[in-house]
Scaffold this active site. Sequence first.
Site, PDB file in Angstrom:
ATOM      1  N   LYS A 149      28.362  17.453  41.052  1.00 25.08           N
ATOM      2  CA  LYS A 149      29.488  18.328  40.696  1.00 25.08           C
ATOM      3  C   LYS A 149      30.404  17.509  39.778  1.00 25.08           C
ATOM      4  CE  LYS A 149      32.567  21.545  43.053  1.00 25.08           C
ATOM      5  NZ  LYS A 149      32.458  22.666  42.129  1.00 25.08           N
TER       6      LYS A 149
HETATM    7  N1  PMP Z   1      27.760  26.666  41.314  1.00 25.08           N
HETATM    8  C1  PMP Z   1      28.768  26.043  40.672  1.00 25.08           C
HETATM    9  C2  PMP Z   1      28.624  25.713  39.243  1.00 25.08           C
HETATM   10  C3  PMP Z   1      29.948  25.724  41.366  1.00 25.08           C
HETATM   11  O1  PMP Z   1      30.959  25.122  40.747  1.00 25.08           O
HETATM   12  C4  PMP Z   1      30.064  26.072  42.726  1.00 25.08           C
HETATM   13  C5  PMP Z   1      31.318  25.742  43.471  1.00 25.08           C
HETATM   14  N2  PMP Z   1      31.282  24.450  44.018  1.00 25.08           N
HETATM   15  C6  PMP Z   1      28.979  26.715  43.343  1.00 25.08           C
HETATM   16  C7  PMP Z   1      27.848  26.993  42.599  1.00 25.08           C
HETATM   17  C8  PMP Z   1      29.025  27.076  44.784  1.00 25.08           C
HETATM   18  O2  PMP Z   1      28.969  25.924  45.569  1.00 25.08           O
HETATM   19  P1  PMP Z   1      29.673  25.844  47.003  1.00 25.08           P
HETATM   20  O3  PMP Z   1      29.135  26.986  47.775  1.00 25.08           O
HETATM   21  O4  PMP Z   1      29.244  24.530  47.529  1.00 25.08           O
HETATM   22  O5  PMP Z   1      31.128  25.939  46.766  1.00 25.08           O
END
Ligand code: PMP
Length: 297
Positions: A149
Site C-alpha cells: 500500500k
Molecule cells: N484497493 C485499494 C487500491 C485500496 O486502497 C484499498 C483500501 N485500503 C482497498 C482495495 C481495500 O482494502 P481494505 O479492505 O484492506 O481497506
Amino acid sequence: MDGKFVNWADAKIHVLTHTLHYGLGAFEGLRCYNTPKGPAIFKLQEHVDRLFDSCHILQIKPTFTPDDIRQAIIDSVKINGLKECYIRPVVYVGYGAMGIYAKGNPINTAIAVWPWGAYLGEAGIKNGIRVKISSFTRHHVNVTMTKSKTCGDYVNSILANREAVSCGYDEALLLDTHGYVAEGSGQNVFIVRKGVLKTSPLTSTLEGITRNSIIQLANDLKMKVQEVNFTRDELYTASEAFFTGTAAEVTPIKEVDERIIGSGRPGPITKKIQKLFFDIVKGRAKAKTYNSWLTYI
Ligand code: PMP
C-alpha cells in the site's frame, strides 16, 4: 509522530520530506467502531502486518516494531477519546538527501485518527452508487508493487477517481493491463452473476482486508465464491455488484457506465453480506470467530 503524541496543529514536517516529492512510503487505513463493549478496531493485526509487508517490499525499515505500532494505534484512539474513527498510520522517508537513492534518510512514522463517516456517503451504502470504468489502467504487477500500500501508487487512484467524479459518477473502476476488471480507486470489487460471487484475483489489486473478510463470510454463508478474472461486460450483466474496503465498507454498485446493475437496487446477496459485515464490525455478531476480528480499546 515518531513515538510522541503531538497536538493536531503541531503535526508538521519539513517541505523537503523525501516522500512528499517521490511517494516512497507505506500507509494503512483502519476503522474503529463503537460497539456495545466500547470502541473496537477491526482487524488491527492484519493491518499492522500489511504495513510491515509494504515496508519490506519497499525496503524501508520502520524504527518501530509491529507490536509498537499496534499499541500506538490503540493509544492514539484512546487518547483522543473517540468512539468511532478512521486510523491512518504512515511510514515515510524523511528529510535528508533529495536524490532518488536517499538510503540514509530517516524513516519516520506517524499515526493520525479522526472521525470519518461513510466514504461514499450514507445514501451510497443504502441505495448503491454509480460507477464509471476508468480511462486509466490499474497497476501492472511489475511496474508498481501491488501487494504494497504505497503512497505514490495513489496518483493512479486520484486520476481515476477525479475523472469519474467530474463525469458525474461516484467512483471509478479500473481495468488491469489485460483489460479485466481490477478494482476501484480504493476498493476491491465483487459481482454476483448466475448465482456465483466473484472477485478479481490478487494480481493488480490490493489484497484488501475487507475483501478477505467478505470471502470468509460468503464461505460461512455457504455461497459459491470465485477469485477469477472477469470482463466489464460480465459486470454490466451481473445481477449484483459491490465495493469493499475499510473506508468504503460494503457499498453496493447500482450502475456502471449508464448500465443498471440488476434491479438498480442493492440485491439480496449484497444486503445479506452488508448486514453481516456491519453486525460484525459493530460488535453485534454472536459467533466467536467474528468477535476475534475486533480489538477492544
Ligand atoms: N484497493 C485499494 C487500491 C485500496 O486502497 C484499498 C483500501 N485500503 C482497498 C482495495 C481495500 O482494502 P481494505 O479492505 O484492506 O481497506
